[in-house]
Design an enzyme around this catalytic site. Sequence first.
Site, short mmCIF file in Angstrom:
data_model
loop_
_atom_site.label_atom_id
_atom_site.label_comp_id
_atom_site.label_asym_id
_atom_site.label_seq_id
_atom_site.Cartn_x
_atom_site.Cartn_y
_atom_site.Cartn_z
CG ASP A 1 41.10 -38.86 -102.27
OD1 ASP A 1 42.08 -38.56 -102.97
OD2 ASP A 1 41.13 -38.87 -101.02
CD GLU B 1 44.63 -40.80 -105.13
OE1 GLU B 1 45.70 -40.20 -104.97
OE2 GLU B 1 43.71 -40.79 -104.28
#
Length: 747
Positions: free
Chosen positions: A428, A481
């Site tokens: 993330d 990401e």
Amino acid sequence: MTSGSSSSSGAPQTDTPVDRGAHDALDELLAGRHPDPFHILGPHADGTRSWVRVLVPNAEQVTVLLGADGKQWPLTHVRHGMYTGLVDGLAPGRPSAYRLRIQWPTGEQVTEDPYAFGPLLGDLDLHLISEGRHEDLADCLGSHVMEIEGVRGVRFAVWAPNARRVSVVGDFNSWDGRRHPMRLRHSAGVWEIFIPRLEAGARYKYEITGAEGNLLPLKADPLARQTEAPPATASIVADPAPFTWTDQAWMAGRGARQAVEAPISIYEVHAGSWLPRDGESDSGECVWRRLATRLVPYARDMGYTHLELMPIMEHPFGGSWGYQPLGVFAPTARYGTPRDFAAFVDACHAADLAIILDWVPAHFPTDTHGLSRFDGTALYEYEDPREGFHPDWNTLIYNLGRTEVRNFMVASALEWVRRYHIDGLRVDAVASMLYRDYSRAAGEWIPNRYGGRENLEAVEFLRDMNATVHRLCPGAITVAEESTAWPGVSARTEDGGLGFSYKWNMGWMHDTLRYMHNDPVHRRYHHNDMTFGMVYAYSERFILPLSHDEVVHGKGSLLNKMPGDRWQRHANLRAYFGFMWSHPGKKLLFMGGEIAQEREWNHDASLDWAALDDGLHRGVQRLVRDLNRVYAELPALHRRDHDASGFEWIIGDDYGNSVFAFLRRDGDALALAVSNFTPVPREGYRIGVPRAGRWRERINTDAGDYGGSGVGNGGGRDTEPVAAHGQGQSLALVLPPLATVIFQFEG
């Protein structure tokens, strides 16, 4: 507390010499200032006898039980819970040579003496910890049930190099930090203790006297493998029994299932809100077991190849959806035990589903029981808030320039992939890690040593993490990401890249959703939003994500991003899915998208499964299932996702009609995708193709079964020897309104 009894033999001790060592050290021990409690407590030779000193505040009596016959040596109470006495025939260095019988107001406890045990961690462990190269850190630090010299108990070890004292506290010692102060292993800054007769399931924390001598809030174990269910915050000694896996064949072959040539279709799920709220939560069955019996067969039936779970590492605030974790080695207790989670993963593999976990090395919350100023100093985080605080999320940033912290995070990644057989980690907020000025104004950030904005420590960490996971966990993947144009995110580390297997294509997602949001009459002015992604499509190995981020925070659902009346919104969404599944790049769809959920996702409510009573919603679900099936069946749609030779625009410039057409190739296998993003059906629309013969219609998003108008090509079309678009053959097609049609060349 363990109750027990002991036989008595021999006469009690009669002489009561003064134990000056106990008197002199007691105040320092009680105040948490003594540098080495093992130097005072436990057995210490004095000629032919040994002093035994025990610190047990609130105990009424302590007796040493010596040898197999339980010879008794009552100890003398000094003050404030310090008991001491000289014991004949006791040689230090044999932890099982004696036991302690402690009389408490509530009962009797018989146990070995924790302070009779020598150093626990080996020199190699300490060396690797200090260098930040311990690849089995979770088996070294934390709490572990084990047997030492024939005595079963729990070994605790925690890194806190700047603490003045660390004690382990729990139900087993009435949360009294005076009872079990730990030994400091100076070379690595690690504190350790072995508590005999303690078992799995025990709750515990660490009581730490900080670098300035102040007592800190109780801290959870950073490497705990199990925790209490929030809002409780204690760590739990995990069950040491290994899980019995049945996925050996899966693990051996998973690499091919996740390779760039493979069809990868990912169903992103929030484990706490996928299940229908139908009263089953009152049955006592844990979430993981319910998901194994309901989510796993559903995802498999829908044709997905992967499940991606939003973070399931322990986190204090449910509203963070797991993106503010503190227990990065423990599955959240909200959904069941670690063993329950392992069984869920095993069930996924049995159903030919791979598992990806969202993993968050970018930041952690400031909760006082967590990593924040863990030993009274900025240990895990940067000291300076310009480096160590995220203004967007009010969280702290890991100091990845510190070798022990980098080792801690790499060990967390390995824990999930090795211990739980996870097939991939989606990392993330990588962009926030790569740039020191991320979301900061001028003057609010500190440049790197060269004066630049790149976070060199984070770059080194990401390369190290990816290289280590790929080396130690064959077949596992990592996914970034990453929302910027940082070069080489999915390039190999040996080639200068970050080493990820795949990268989310955030640009494609933003551009295409912006296009779809426009009324069809205006789409001609935004045509490039749908074509621009092919300019950079092969710069990385991409996954096309329609993730949870697009259906929260007031953004509305995917369906409600589409313009038009109710029918047109569903038609637009179906056409968009058809375009996405035929476009180069692996696929990811967040739960609820496949049923065209009307409302924005809410983590406190389950999906709107009742929507499937409506034919339009059922039609979208049926389309997604068929898209996954056709995507997997046609090599042309997936085998060359990251090879420019696998794609060719046929029509990329029909702005006036908002029509797009492209070929996907894999050798002689061909697929043609045509999208009409206006509500106007088009008869006899001619498209050039490279092969003469039959082109079978495999997907028509306007089919009646999907809730469409039923306009189509009767199952396929034969070519005509009419030149078009630089090709000698062409197809005269019917383009349904607001639809994507996918053809397979049959010859």
